[in-house]
Design a protein around this motif. Structure first.
Motif, PDB file in Angstrom:
ATOM      1  N   GLU A  26       0.688  -1.171   0.085  1.00 20.46           N
ATOM      2  CA  GLU A  26      -0.236   0.182   0.658  1.00 20.46           C
ATOM      3  C   GLU A  26       1.069   1.734  -0.412  1.00 20.46           C
ATOM      4  OE1 GLU A  26      -4.113   0.709   1.624  1.00 20.46           O
ATOM      5  OE2 GLU A  26      -2.540   1.248   3.256  1.00 20.46           O
ATOM      6  N   GLU A  27       0.337   2.273  -0.949  1.00 24.40           N
ATOM      7  CA  GLU A  27       1.491   3.252  -1.338  1.00 24.40           C
ATOM      8  C   GLU A  27       3.300   3.030  -1.669  1.00 24.40           C
ATOM      9  OE1 GLU A  27      -0.228   6.143   1.633  1.00 24.40           O
ATOM     10  OE2 GLU A  27      -1.724   6.025   0.783  1.00 24.40           O
ATOM     11  N   GLY A  28       3.550   1.929  -1.653  1.00 25.34           N
ATOM     12  CA  GLY A  28       4.795   1.659  -1.740  1.00 25.34           C
ATOM     13  C   GLY A  28       5.078   0.851  -0.494  1.00 25.34           C
ATOM     14  N   LYS A  29       4.377   0.581   0.422  1.00 22.66           N
ATOM     15  CA  LYS A  29       4.988   0.019   1.707  1.00 22.66           C
ATOM     16  C   LYS A  29       4.657  -1.059   1.948  1.00 22.66           C
ATOM     17  CE  LYS A  29       5.208   4.654   3.881  1.00 22.66           C
ATOM     18  NZ  LYS A  29       4.837   5.485   5.010  1.00 22.66           N
ATOM     19  N   PHE A  30       5.164  -2.338   2.435  1.00 19.46           N
ATOM     20  CA  PHE A  30       5.132  -3.790   2.727  1.00 19.46           C
ATOM     21  C   PHE A  30       4.437  -4.100   3.595  1.00 19.46           C
ATOM     22  CE2 PHE A  30       7.520  -2.943  -0.896  1.00 19.46           C
ATOM     23  CZ  PHE A  30       6.708  -3.522  -1.850  1.00 19.46           C
ATOM     24  N   PHE A  31       3.345  -4.147   3.879  1.00 20.31           N
ATOM     25  CA  PHE A  31       2.963  -4.968   5.315  1.00 20.31           C
ATOM     26  C   PHE A  31       2.210  -6.508   5.364  1.00 20.31           C
ATOM     27  CE2 PHE A  31       1.506  -0.759   4.354  1.00 20.31           C
ATOM     28  CZ  PHE A  31       2.160  -0.622   5.177  1.00 20.31           C
ATOM     29  N   CYS A  32       2.868  -7.374   6.036  1.00 22.86           N
ATOM     30  CA  CYS A  32       2.463  -8.654   6.897  1.00 22.86           C
ATOM     31  C   CYS A  32       0.225  -8.382   6.822  1.00 22.86           C
ATOM     32  CB  CYS A  32       3.285  -9.196   8.036  1.00 22.86           C
ATOM     33  SG  CYS A  32       2.266  -8.515   9.963  1.00 22.86           S
ATOM     34  N   GLU A  33       0.416  -9.368   6.915  1.00 21.98           N
ATOM     35  CA  GLU A  33      -1.783  -8.998   7.183  1.00 21.98           C
ATOM     36  C   GLU A  33      -1.407  -8.715   8.702  1.00 21.98           C
ATOM     37  OE1 GLU A  33      -5.590 -12.328   6.348  1.00 21.98           O
ATOM     38  OE2 GLU A  33      -3.375 -13.175   6.398  1.00 21.98           O
ATOM     39  N   ASP A  34      -1.444  -9.263   9.468  1.00 21.67           N
ATOM     40  CA  ASP A  34      -1.481  -8.269  10.939  1.00 21.67           C
ATOM     41  C   ASP A  34      -1.517  -7.222  10.886  1.00 21.67           C
ATOM     42  OD1 ASP A  34      -2.624 -11.284  11.414  1.00 21.67           O
ATOM     43  OD2 ASP A  34      -0.551 -11.698  12.851  1.00 21.67           O
ATOM     44  N   CYS A  35      -0.204  -6.788  10.546  1.00 17.43           N
ATOM     45  CA  CYS A  35      -0.299  -5.161  10.523  1.00 17.43           C
ATOM     46  C   CYS A  35      -1.327  -4.130   9.554  1.00 17.43           C
ATOM     47  CB  CYS A  35       1.688  -5.004  10.837  1.00 17.43           C
ATOM     48  SG  CYS A  35       2.738  -5.623  11.365  1.00 17.43           S
ATOM     49  N   PHE A  36      -1.291  -5.162   8.904  1.00 22.00           N
ATOM     50  CA  PHE A  36      -2.193  -4.395   7.409  1.00 22.00           C
ATOM     51  C   PHE A  36      -3.616  -4.116   8.888  1.00 22.00           C
ATOM     52  CE2 PHE A  36      -5.375  -3.746   4.295  1.00 22.00           C
ATOM     53  CZ  PHE A  36      -4.612  -3.278   3.635  1.00 22.00           C
ATOM     54  N   ILE A  37      -4.046  -5.892   8.869  1.00 28.58           N
ATOM     55  CA  ILE A  37      -5.888  -5.330   9.139  1.00 28.58           C
ATOM     56  C   ILE A  37      -5.780  -4.448  10.401  1.00 28.58           C
ATOM     57  CG2 ILE A  37      -7.040  -6.811  10.651  1.00 28.58           C
ATOM     58  CD1 ILE A  37      -6.553  -8.651   8.859  1.00 28.58           C
ATOM     59  N   GLU A  38      -4.505  -4.056  11.793  1.00 28.03           N
ATOM     60  CA  GLU A  38      -4.458  -3.149  12.352  1.00 28.03           C
ATOM     61  C   GLU A  38      -5.040  -2.087  12.295  1.00 28.03           C
ATOM     62  OE1 GLU A  38      -1.275  -2.557  16.704  1.00 28.03           O
ATOM     63  OE2 GLU A  38      -2.331  -4.855  16.056  1.00 28.03           O
ATOM     64  N   ALA A  39      -3.933  -1.820  11.452  1.00 24.87           N
ATOM     65  CA  ALA A  39      -3.345  -0.703  10.812  1.00 24.87           C
ATOM     66  C   ALA A  39      -4.546   0.513  10.188  1.00 24.87           C
ATOM     67  CB  ALA A  39      -2.835  -0.407   9.953  1.00 24.87           C
ATOM     68  N   HIS A  40      -5.545  -0.778   9.822  1.00 29.81           N
ATOM     69  CA  HIS A  40      -6.930  -0.331   8.947  1.00 29.81           C
ATOM     70  C   HIS A  40      -8.203  -0.635   9.924  1.00 29.81           C
ATOM     71  CE1 HIS A  40      -4.031  -0.765   5.940  1.00 29.81           C
ATOM     72  NE2 HIS A  40      -4.850   0.184   5.193  1.00 29.81           N
ATOM     73  N   HIS A  41      -8.117  -0.868  11.373  1.00 31.12           N
ATOM     74  CA  HIS A  41      -9.009  -0.790  12.057  1.00 31.12           C
ATOM     75  C   HIS A  41      -8.972  -0.414  13.691  1.00 31.12           C
ATOM     76  CE1 HIS A  41     -12.677  -2.994  13.742  1.00 31.12           C
ATOM     77  NE2 HIS A  41     -12.290  -3.297  15.198  1.00 31.12           N
ATOM     78  N   GLU A 101      -3.507  -1.159  18.938  1.00 35.62           N
ATOM     79  CA  GLU A 101      -4.828  -1.956  20.042  1.00 35.62           C
ATOM     80  C   GLU A 101      -5.517  -0.768  21.049  1.00 35.62           C
ATOM     81  OE1 GLU A 101      -7.408  -4.270  21.708  1.00 35.62           O
ATOM     82  OE2 GLU A 101      -6.380  -3.986  19.824  1.00 35.62           O
ATOM     83  N   THR A 102      -4.026  -0.281  21.735  1.00 33.69           N
ATOM     84  CA  THR A 102      -4.534   0.677  23.122  1.00 33.69           C
ATOM     85  C   THR A 102      -5.276   2.146  23.188  1.00 33.69           C
ATOM     86  OG1 THR A 102      -2.021   0.444  23.621  1.00 33.69           O
ATOM     87  CG2 THR A 102      -3.855   2.309  24.931  1.00 33.69           C
ATOM     88  N   GLU A 103      -5.418   2.331  22.256  1.00 34.69           N
ATOM     89  CA  GLU A 103      -5.930   3.083  21.083  1.00 34.69           C
ATOM     90  C   GLU A 103      -7.743   2.729  21.580  1.00 34.69           C
ATOM     91  OE1 GLU A 103      -4.751   5.442  17.898  1.00 34.69           O
ATOM     92  OE2 GLU A 103      -3.162   6.725  19.511  1.00 34.69           O
ATOM     93  N   ASN A 104      -7.762   1.564  20.163  1.00 31.41           N
ATOM     94  CA  ASN A 104      -8.806   1.095  20.939  1.00 31.41           C
ATOM     95  C   ASN A 104      -8.977   0.719  21.585  1.00 31.41           C
ATOM     96  OD1 ASN A 104      -9.151   1.466  17.778  1.00 31.41           O
ATOM     97  ND2 ASN A 104      -8.092  -1.116  17.058  1.00 31.41           N
ATOM     98  N   GLN A 105      -9.020  -0.127  22.358  1.00 31.40           N
ATOM     99  CA  GLN A 105      -9.507  -0.424  23.733  1.00 31.40           C
ATOM    100  C   GLN A 105     -10.014   1.069  24.519  1.00 31.40           C
ATOM    101  OE1 GLN A 105     -10.182  -2.936  24.718  1.00 31.40           O
ATOM    102  NE2 GLN A 105      -9.012  -4.315  23.271  1.00 31.40           N
ATOM    103  N   PHE A 106      -9.025   1.737  24.333  1.00 35.81           N
ATOM    104  CA  PHE A 106      -9.824   2.918  25.601  1.00 35.81           C
ATOM    105  C   PHE A 106     -10.971   3.697  24.520  1.00 35.81           C
ATOM    106  CE2 PHE A 106     -10.295   8.264  24.438  1.00 35.81           C
ATOM    107  CZ  PHE A 106     -10.340   8.202  25.692  1.00 35.81           C
ATOM    108  N   ALA A 107     -11.536   3.559  23.336  1.00 41.91           N
ATOM    109  CA  ALA A 107     -12.051   4.071  22.931  1.00 41.91           C
ATOM    110  C   ALA A 107     -13.294   3.600  23.015  1.00 41.91           C
ATOM    111  CB  ALA A 107     -11.920   3.727  21.365  1.00 41.91           C
ATOM    112  N   LEU A 108     -13.638   1.977  23.287  1.00 43.89           N
ATOM    113  CA  LEU A 108     -14.306   0.967  23.725  1.00 43.89           C
ATOM    114  C   LEU A 108     -15.008   1.576  25.188  1.00 43.89           C
ATOM    115  CD1 LEU A 108     -13.499  -2.823  22.498  1.00 43.89           C
ATOM    116  CD2 LEU A 108     -15.326  -0.999  21.535  1.00 43.89           C
TER     117      LEU A 108
END
Length: 132
Positions: A26-41, A101-108
């Motif tokens: 994505e945009e010239g950067k490479f990600f593993c599946e876990d990091c890609f999903i976390e970054a977009h969630h 993940e900290t930000e997601n837990q805070f949001a919840l």
């Protein structure tokens, strides 16, 4: 035709090595599946509709306080309350989770009206919702 990607490539976030067919670009950067999903969630903390829905659901289900939370959410909440407020980096370090993940837990927890952000002289702290 030559491939621009050489095997192996490294994930832009965690640095793990992966085969070119296993990476997401994505945009010239490479990600593993876990990091890609976390970054977009990312869950939005300041979401009035989510807060209203969560409050309504919890009331209808008869849930109060930390009832209905995951063990991680309960532990984070107790850490925040017992400390009188903490920065998100402290939570990430203590529970060995990413900042996202900290930000997601805070949001919840924010949607449950259990914690909120509080600006202090040296930064933003996560505090109990009842804190002044």
């Amino acid at each position: 035709m030559t491939d621009e990607i050489t095997n192996p490539v490294k994930c832009h976030i965690c640095g793990c090595e992966l085969e070119k067919e296993d990476c997401i670009e994505e945009e010239g950067k490479f990600f593993c599946e876990d990091c890609f999903i976390e970054a977009h969630h990312k869950i939005q903390a300041c979401d009035p509709w989510a807060a209203y829905s969560k409050k309504f659901f919890r009331k209808e289900a008869g849930l109060e306080g930390t009832e209905g939370l995951t063990e991680l959410q309960k532990a984070i909440y107790e850490f925040i309350v017992s400390s009188g407020g903490v920065k998100k980096e402290e939570i990430a370090k203590k529970f060995q989770i990413s900042i996202l993940e900290t930000e997601n837990q805070f949001a919840l927890l924010r949607h449950c009206e259990l914690v909120k952000g509080q600006k202090r002289a040296d930064g933003v702290y996560l505090v109990s919702f009842e804190s002044k």
